[in-house]
Design an enzyme around this catalytic site. Structure first.
Site, PDB file in Angstrom:
ATOM      1  N   ARG A   1       0.824  -1.194   0.000  1.00  0.00           N
ATOM      2  CA  ARG A   1       0.000   0.000   0.000  1.00  0.00           C
ATOM      3  C   ARG A   1       0.862   1.249   0.000  1.00  0.00           C
ATOM      4  O   ARG A   1       1.975   1.247   0.496  1.00  0.00           O
ATOM      5  CB  ARG A   1      -0.906   0.026   1.244  1.00  0.00           C
ATOM      6  CG  ARG A   1      -2.107  -0.899   1.169  1.00  0.00           C
ATOM      7  CD  ARG A   1      -3.019  -0.617  -0.006  1.00  0.00           C
ATOM      8  NE  ARG A   1      -3.504   0.759  -0.072  1.00  0.00           N
ATOM      9  CZ  ARG A   1      -4.553   1.212   0.598  1.00  0.00           C
ATOM     10  NH1 ARG A   1      -5.240   0.409   1.379  1.00  0.00           N
ATOM     11  NH2 ARG A   1      -4.936   2.460   0.472  1.00  0.00           N
TER      12      ARG A   1
ATOM     13  N   TYR B   1      -3.276 -10.580  -3.004  1.00  0.00           N
ATOM     14  CA  TYR B   1      -3.346  -9.938  -1.696  1.00  0.00           C
ATOM     15  C   TYR B   1      -4.242 -10.724  -0.734  1.00  0.00           C
ATOM     16  O   TYR B   1      -3.817 -11.121   0.348  1.00  0.00           O
ATOM     17  CB  TYR B   1      -3.849  -8.501  -1.883  1.00  0.00           C
ATOM     18  CG  TYR B   1      -3.937  -7.719  -0.597  1.00  0.00           C
ATOM     19  CD1 TYR B   1      -2.782  -7.443   0.141  1.00  0.00           C
ATOM     20  CD2 TYR B   1      -5.158  -7.265  -0.116  1.00  0.00           C
ATOM     21  CE1 TYR B   1      -2.860  -6.726   1.326  1.00  0.00           C
ATOM     22  CE2 TYR B   1      -5.237  -6.548   1.072  1.00  0.00           C
ATOM     23  CZ  TYR B   1      -4.084  -6.291   1.788  1.00  0.00           C
ATOM     24  OH  TYR B   1      -4.165  -5.587   2.968  1.00  0.00           O
TER      25      TYR B   1
ATOM     26  N   ASP C   1       7.551  -6.037   3.839  1.00  0.00           N
ATOM     27  CA  ASP C   1       6.511  -6.929   4.326  1.00  0.00           C
ATOM     28  C   ASP C   1       6.164  -8.154   3.488  1.00  0.00           C
ATOM     29  O   ASP C   1       6.634  -8.348   2.382  1.00  0.00           O
ATOM     30  CB  ASP C   1       5.260  -6.124   4.655  1.00  0.00           C
ATOM     31  CG  ASP C   1       4.684  -6.545   6.007  1.00  0.00           C
ATOM     32  OD1 ASP C   1       5.259  -7.428   6.640  1.00  0.00           O
ATOM     33  OD2 ASP C   1       3.652  -5.994   6.401  1.00  0.00           O
TER      34      ASP C   1
ATOM     35  N   HIS D   1       7.230  -6.980   8.719  1.00  0.00           N
ATOM     36  CA  HIS D   1       6.459  -6.360   9.792  1.00  0.00           C
ATOM     37  C   HIS D   1       5.735  -7.378  10.657  1.00  0.00           C
ATOM     38  O   HIS D   1       5.219  -7.045  11.712  1.00  0.00           O
ATOM     39  CB  HIS D   1       5.445  -5.369   9.208  1.00  0.00           C
ATOM     40  CG  HIS D   1       6.105  -4.140   8.670  1.00  0.00           C
ATOM     41  ND1 HIS D   1       6.223  -2.986   9.400  1.00  0.00           N
ATOM     42  CD2 HIS D   1       6.733  -3.900   7.497  1.00  0.00           C
ATOM     43  CE1 HIS D   1       6.872  -2.074   8.694  1.00  0.00           C
ATOM     44  NE2 HIS D   1       7.194  -2.605   7.529  1.00  0.00           N
TER      45      HIS D   1
ATOM     46  N   ASP E   1       1.720 -11.180  17.271  1.00  0.00           N
ATOM     47  CA  ASP E   1       1.728  -9.868  16.638  1.00  0.00           C
ATOM     48  C   ASP E   1       3.184  -9.501  16.391  1.00  0.00           C
ATOM     49  O   ASP E   1       4.008  -9.615  17.299  1.00  0.00           O
ATOM     50  CB  ASP E   1       1.079  -8.840  17.582  1.00  0.00           C
ATOM     51  CG  ASP E   1       0.321  -7.761  16.826  1.00  0.00           C
ATOM     52  OD1 ASP E   1       0.691  -7.489  15.674  1.00  0.00           O
ATOM     53  OD2 ASP E   1      -0.625  -7.197  17.405  1.00  0.00           O
TER      54      ASP E   1
ATOM     55  N   LEU F   1       1.767  -1.744  17.475  1.00  0.00           N
ATOM     56  CA  LEU F   1       2.018  -0.323  17.692  1.00  0.00           C
ATOM     57  C   LEU F   1       1.019   0.298  18.652  1.00  0.00           C
ATOM     58  O   LEU F   1       1.318   1.312  19.287  1.00  0.00           O
ATOM     59  CB  LEU F   1       1.988   0.409  16.348  1.00  0.00           C
ATOM     60  CG  LEU F   1       3.058  -0.058  15.354  1.00  0.00           C
ATOM     61  CD1 LEU F   1       2.936   0.707  14.050  1.00  0.00           C
ATOM     62  CD2 LEU F   1       4.461   0.117  15.930  1.00  0.00           C
TER      63      LEU F   1
ATOM     64  N   LYS G   1       2.448   0.739  22.019  1.00  0.00           N
ATOM     65  CA  LYS G   1       3.409   1.840  22.140  1.00  0.00           C
ATOM     66  C   LYS G   1       2.713   3.200  22.065  1.00  0.00           C
ATOM     67  O   LYS G   1       3.126   4.149  22.723  1.00  0.00           O
ATOM     68  CB  LYS G   1       4.460   1.724  21.036  1.00  0.00           C
ATOM     69  CG  LYS G   1       5.381   0.531  21.220  1.00  0.00           C
ATOM     70  CD  LYS G   1       6.511   0.535  20.205  1.00  0.00           C
ATOM     71  CE  LYS G   1       7.535  -0.530  20.559  1.00  0.00           C
ATOM     72  NZ  LYS G   1       8.648  -0.543  19.597  1.00  0.00           N
TER      73      LYS G   1
ATOM     74  N   TYR H   1      42.290 -25.791  -1.046  1.00  0.00           N
ATOM     75  CA  TYR H   1      41.302 -26.218  -2.037  1.00  0.00           C
ATOM     76  C   TYR H   1      39.860 -25.911  -1.618  1.00  0.00           C
ATOM     77  O   TYR H   1      39.254 -24.955  -2.098  1.00  0.00           O
ATOM     78  CB  TYR H   1      41.480 -27.721  -2.355  1.00  0.00           C
ATOM     79  CG  TYR H   1      40.502 -28.170  -3.410  1.00  0.00           C
ATOM     80  CD1 TYR H   1      40.642 -27.737  -4.728  1.00  0.00           C
ATOM     81  CD2 TYR H   1      39.418 -28.980  -3.081  1.00  0.00           C
ATOM     82  CE1 TYR H   1      39.715 -28.089  -5.696  1.00  0.00           C
ATOM     83  CE2 TYR H   1      38.496 -29.351  -4.048  1.00  0.00           C
ATOM     84  CZ  TYR H   1      38.650 -28.900  -5.354  1.00  0.00           C
ATOM     85  OH  TYR H   1      37.732 -29.243  -6.303  1.00  0.00           O
ATOM     86  N   ASP H   2      39.322 -26.697  -0.663  1.00  0.00           N
ATOM     87  CA  ASP H   2      37.897 -26.538  -0.308  1.00  0.00           C
ATOM     88  C   ASP H   2      37.635 -25.176   0.329  1.00  0.00           C
ATOM     89  O   ASP H   2      38.325 -24.787   1.265  1.00  0.00           O
ATOM     90  CB  ASP H   2      37.473 -27.625   0.687  1.00  0.00           C
ATOM     91  CG  ASP H   2      37.521 -28.998   0.064  1.00  0.00           C
ATOM     92  OD1 ASP H   2      36.550 -29.382  -0.595  1.00  0.00           O
ATOM     93  OD2 ASP H   2      38.563 -29.684   0.221  1.00  0.00           O
TER      94      ASP H   2
HETATM   95  C1  GDG Z   1       1.302  -4.849  11.308  1.00  0.00           C
HETATM   96  C2  GDG Z   1       1.715  -5.967  12.250  1.00  0.00           C
HETATM   97  C3  GDG Z   1       3.191  -4.353  13.452  1.00  0.00           C
HETATM   98  C4  GDG Z   1      -6.082   1.238  14.641  1.00  0.00           C
HETATM   99  N1  GDG Z   1      -7.348   1.581  14.758  1.00  0.00           N
HETATM  100  C5  GDG Z   1      -7.435   2.879  14.474  1.00  0.00           C
HETATM  101  C6  GDG Z   1      -6.170   3.337  14.163  1.00  0.00           C
HETATM  102  N2  GDG Z   1      -5.357   2.294  14.262  1.00  0.00           N
HETATM  103  C7  GDG Z   1      -3.916   2.324  14.000  1.00  0.00           C
HETATM  104  C8  GDG Z   1      -3.169   2.201  15.297  1.00  0.00           C
HETATM  105  C9  GDG Z   1      -1.842   1.636  14.848  1.00  0.00           C
HETATM  106  C10 GDG Z   1      -2.213   0.817  13.624  1.00  0.00           C
HETATM  107  O1  GDG Z   1      -3.510   1.224  13.233  1.00  0.00           O
HETATM  108  C11 GDG Z   1      -2.255  -0.671  13.945  1.00  0.00           C
HETATM  109  O2  GDG Z   1      -0.956  -1.145  14.050  1.00  0.00           O
HETATM  110  P1  GDG Z   1      -0.559  -2.477  14.811  1.00  0.00           P
HETATM  111  O3  GDG Z   1       0.896  -2.517  14.969  1.00  0.00           O
HETATM  112  O4  GDG Z   1      -1.261  -2.506  16.112  1.00  0.00           O
HETATM  113  O5  GDG Z   1      -1.118  -3.718  13.961  1.00  0.00           O
HETATM  114  P2  GDG Z   1      -1.207  -4.184  12.391  1.00  0.00           P
HETATM  115  O6  GDG Z   1      -2.137  -3.337  11.636  1.00  0.00           O
HETATM  116  O7  GDG Z   1      -1.577  -5.619  12.444  1.00  0.00           O
HETATM  117  O8  GDG Z   1       0.258  -4.001  11.792  1.00  0.00           O
HETATM  118  C12 GDG Z   1       2.087  -5.382  13.598  1.00  0.00           C
HETATM  119  C13 GDG Z   1       2.834  -3.341  12.382  1.00  0.00           C
HETATM  120  O9  GDG Z   1       2.476  -3.980  11.158  1.00  0.00           O
HETATM  121  C14 GDG Z   1       4.013  -2.416  12.105  1.00  0.00           C
HETATM  122  O10 GDG Z   1       5.161  -3.107  11.741  1.00  0.00           O
HETATM  123  O11 GDG Z   1       3.344  -3.681  14.673  1.00  0.00           O
HETATM  124  O12 GDG Z   1       2.515  -6.398  14.460  1.00  0.00           O
HETATM  125  O13 GDG Z   1       0.676  -6.922  12.392  1.00  0.00           O
HETATM  126  O14 GDG Z   1      -0.977   2.662  14.461  1.00  0.00           O
HETATM  127  O15 GDG Z   1      -3.106   3.488  15.872  1.00  0.00           O
HETATM  128  N3  GDG Z   1      -5.918   4.608  13.840  1.00  0.00           N
HETATM  129  C15 GDG Z   1      -6.974   5.473  13.824  1.00  0.00           C
HETATM  130  N4  GDG Z   1      -8.238   5.064  14.075  1.00  0.00           N
HETATM  131  C16 GDG Z   1      -8.509   3.798  14.412  1.00  0.00           C
HETATM  132  O16 GDG Z   1      -9.659   3.459  14.638  1.00  0.00           O
HETATM  133  N5  GDG Z   1      -6.744   6.735  13.528  1.00  0.00           N
END
Ligand code: GDG
Length: 724
Positions: free
Chosen positions: A10, A87, A141, A165, A372, A376, A379, A495-496
């Site tokens: 994407r 996809y 990814d 990822h 997972d 994120l 964090k 050799y090897d």
């Molecule tokens: C893949 C890997 C890895 C979610 N709901 C809303 C919203 N979000 C945003 C969150 C976060 C992101 O989406 C989700 O990221 P994650 O890391 O939790 O999970 P995946 O989408 O599965 O991502 C994962 C990631 O890639 C990065 O390498 O961490 O393990 O599976 O940023 O905030 N944002 C908004 N509204 C929502 O309702 N604005």
């Protein structure tokens, strides 16, 4: 900073096409934010699918192309059917569940591997067409795992990085994929393969060793012609963005509103894409148990679960949604009152301000995925808690747990354990909450998404560390010119691993016609002596090189055969070999217990080869055998020497150093010596060389030699250059 070409499924924008216009909005995901910096500052390109199935009718297509070009974006167009197969069916239908260890989600029917391959090729072609020398390419990814290999074929000298990822699963899981080799080959097209955690890296390394038949080290692998580095880059979030948003009036107001609506209830929060990897059902069941076990909590807790719609066209996601919603209905039915329900469920995405308001209002954040890559959300919650309050309950199966040790860590499969963690969070005193949150916030702020991106691009563009650096072109030329002046010249060749790559079994490594021709040409060079110095047995060397007029040294210098038709003579007084019987018995015992290991008996030494044994077992048994051998060899004339996947017992002093001494004692001794070797035994040869000799180590690893060539092919090129 070099120009960075980012390649991801994407793009960092969302495209909307209506009859009148095409509009773009910046995507707000972590990846988009993290890479936007690298993309814009480096004046680079972003190559990916624009988010709308092609074909667009012509005027719109041209308009789209123009607008994307202005933003440094190269679109890869996909039809609806391609998208479905590459996809949905393959990436999300096969790779996603498998890499998250959810084998029961794998489809029984045919898979769209061919389309996956074809679309990966299209991404690679688009990237190669945009590439300019000096660019750095960063592929992202699981949708694009073949792209690095495809690019490498077209751009042998390009700097290519890959970041995964999602988790890289244990090799035993990964091997289920019928196309595991193709995928490994694809990934190994990169110079740098990055993961969120060290355990994913290790799994990958084991897969490379066990399933691709290579011999990786902990941090990378040498292929014939180049090294692939493995690295850990735990992705972060834009901590400063969350900090600022969390202190904005809009967010403070919204979060106050959420808290007041909860009317004193403790707020638990879950925010996930509605995905079966995220552990939502068990989380709900644990919450249900919390209510069931303690009726006094009915009016004191509330769970807000935001489930962002995801992959809605994939059948297993539709079924999954039904299951989750039934479960929520059941719990709310049982524990709701006329004025409130325990679970507030939103099947929608929320605006960033709403999201951060939820983070700020939540007393307990539940991040409980079954697997997972990183997660994120965990964090972001931490980054938003500028008040240093709030409890994070975090699954031990999320990559984030490596960094967020101060969370309440849970096994997300263990519903009772989850309930206990919720209770612990409810009861945790303020001081403890603060202490834990502060520690996590420091880490999340320090290694944010910008650092992550810079770290990766930095590692990818940096010069290879000196330990791995092969001779630069200029130095090669100068060395060859110097050797050309010296006459007579002696060329010492292991050799090897030096003239041919290490093969699976010793018997498979015979010389090819090109090599024999090259050595023959060296012998025709005026005033040139060629000495083949090997650990191999006499008859092997005879059968391979008998027809050439070179000097042969067998068994690491124990036997010597002069040029032309002469007999083998012992170069050292062959000592009594009373240790041989006991050594052979031990080695044979160990070989029986180590499938794949073989014993090679030579005239003066015995070797235990374990290249074909399982990697872990081979190494462990070699360690044990070494201990047993040293015990049995006490007081004998023999010593143990370790080579590449081989333990060898030989008479003390039977070393390649003896060959050098022999050479130097001749009259006249050669004016120039150049020696090539790759193994531990060659180090003894290097150590014995006079200081004006040219010593060249082949391949990775530490060496006494002052020069390094990367692989046997480079040795051949060097020798050919010496001739011309
Ligand atoms: C893949 C890997 C890895 C979610 N709901 C809303 C919203 N979000 C945003 C969150 C976060 C992101 O989406 C989700 O990221 P994650 O890391 O939790 O999970 P995946 O989408 O599965 O991502 C994962 C990631 O890639 C990065 O390498 O961490 O393990 O599976 O940023 O905030 N944002 C908004 N509204 C929502 O309702 N604005």
């Amino acid at each position: 900073m070099p120009r960075v070409l980012i390649v991801s499924n994407r793009l960092p924008i969302t495209t909307e096409v209506t009859d009148e216009a095409i509009t773009f909005t910046n995507a707000s995901g972590g990846l988009a934010t993290g890479l936007r910096g690298a993309h814009e500052r480096s004046g680079g390109l972003w190559i990916g699918w624009p988010g709308i199935p092609s074909p667009l009718p012509e005027p719109q297509r041209a308009q789209l192309a123009q607008q994307l070009r202005d933003r440094g974006i190269v679109p890869v167009h996909l039809t609806g059917e391609e998208l479905r197969e590459y996809y949905e069916d393959f990436s999300n239908g096969v790779v996603w569940p498998l890499f998250h260890y959810l084998l029961d989600r794998l489809p029984l029917g045919p898979t769209a591997w061919e389309t996956y391959r074809r679309i990966n090729q299209r991404f690679a072609d688009e990237t190669a067409a945009s590439y300019q020398p000096g660019d750095v390419i960063w592929v992202h990814d699981y949708q694009l795992m073949l792209v690095p290999g495809m690019l490498r074929q077209r751009l042998p000298d390009a700097r290519i990085g890959f970041f995964l990822h999602i988790p890289f699963p244990a090799a035993e899981i990964f091997r289920i994929l019928p196309w595991r080799r193709e995928i490994l080959q694809g990934l190994l097209g990169a110079d740098l393969v990055g993961f969120h955690t060290y355990s994913y890296l290790q799994h990958f390394s084991v897969a490379v060793g066990e399933l691709a038949g290579m011999d990786p080290e902990d941090d990378g692998v040498w292929l014939d012609e180049r090294r692939v580095q493995f690295g850990v880059f735990p992705m972060g979030v834009d901590a400063e963005y969350f900090r600022q948003l969390a202190t904005s009036t809009a967010v403070l107001d919204a979060s106050a509103e959420l808290i007041s609506q909860a009317a004193g209830r403790t707020i638990f929060l879950g925010v996930d894409r509605l995905d079966y990897t995220k552990g939502i059902p068990r989380r709900l069941m644990a919450f249900e148990a919390l209510l069931r076990d303690d009726p006094s909590l009915h009016d004191r807790v509330r769970l807000v679960q935001v489930a962002v719609p995801s992959r809605e066209t994939v059948a297993s996601y539709q079924d999954f949604r039904k299951d989750v919603e039934e479960l929520i209905g059941r719990i709310n039915g049982a524990y709701g009152t006329l004025s409130a329900v325990p679970i507030h469920y939103l099947y929608q995405s929320v605006a960033p301000e709403q999201l951060v308001a939820l983070y700020r209002a939540a007393d307990v954040m539940l991040v409980t995925p079954l697997r997972d890559g990183m997660n994120l959300v965990a964090k972001e919650y931490v980054a938003s808690r500028v008040d240093d309050d709030g409890v994070l309950v975090l699954s031990e199966f999320a990559g984030a747990v490596d960094e967020l040790r101060e969370a309440v860590v849970v096994n997300a499969y263990d519903v009772d354990g989850l309930t206990a963690a919720m209770r612990q969070a409810l009861e945790m005193p303020l001081a403890e909450r603060r202490e834990r949150m502060r520690a996590m916030r420091r880490r999340v702020a320090a290694y944010d998404v910008h650092r992550w991106a810079n770290h990766f691009v930095g590692a990818l563009s940096e010069e290879t560390p000196s330990e791995r650096r092969a001779m630069p072109e200029v130095m090669l030329r100068a060395t060859i010119a110097r050797l050309r002046e010296l006459s007579p010249l002696a060329i010492l060749l292991d050799y090897d691993g030096t003239l041919v790559p290490i093969a699976r079994t010793p018997a498979e490594a015979g010389p090819d016609a090109e090599l024999l021709e090259l050595i023959a040409a060296l012998t025709r060079r005026p005033d040139t002596m060629v000495l083949l110095v090997s650990g191999r047995a006499r008859d092997t060397l005879d059968s391979w090189f008998g027809q050439l007029s070179i000097e042969l040294w067998a068994e690491h210098g124990v036997w010597h055969k002069r040029t032309g038709p002469s007999p083998w003579i012992p170069a050292l007084p062959v000592p009594g070999c009373e240790w041989m019987e006991a050594t052979r018995t031990l080695m044979e015992e160990f070989a029986l217990a180590t499938p794949g290991a073989v014993v090679e008996t030579k005239s003066s030494s015995i070797a235990w080869h374990y290249r074909l044994a399982g990697r872990g077992l081979g190494r462990a048994q070699a360690r044990e055998l070494r201990v047993a051998l040293s015990r049995s060899l006490v007081g004998s004339e023999a010593e143990i020497i370790e080579g590449k996947k081989v333990l060898e017992v030989r008479p003390r002093g039977a070393t390649k150093a003896a060959v050098v001494q022999n050479l130097l004692s001749r009259d006249p001794s050669p004016a120039g010596i150049v020696a090539f070797g790759d193994d531990r035994t060659d180090e003894e040869m290097f150590a014995a060389l006079p200081s004006n000799a040219v010593d060249i180590h082949v391949g990775p690893g530490a060496s006494l030699a002052k020069h390094r060539l990367r692989h046997p092919a480079a040795v051949r090129t060097f020798l050919t250059a010496l001739l011309n």
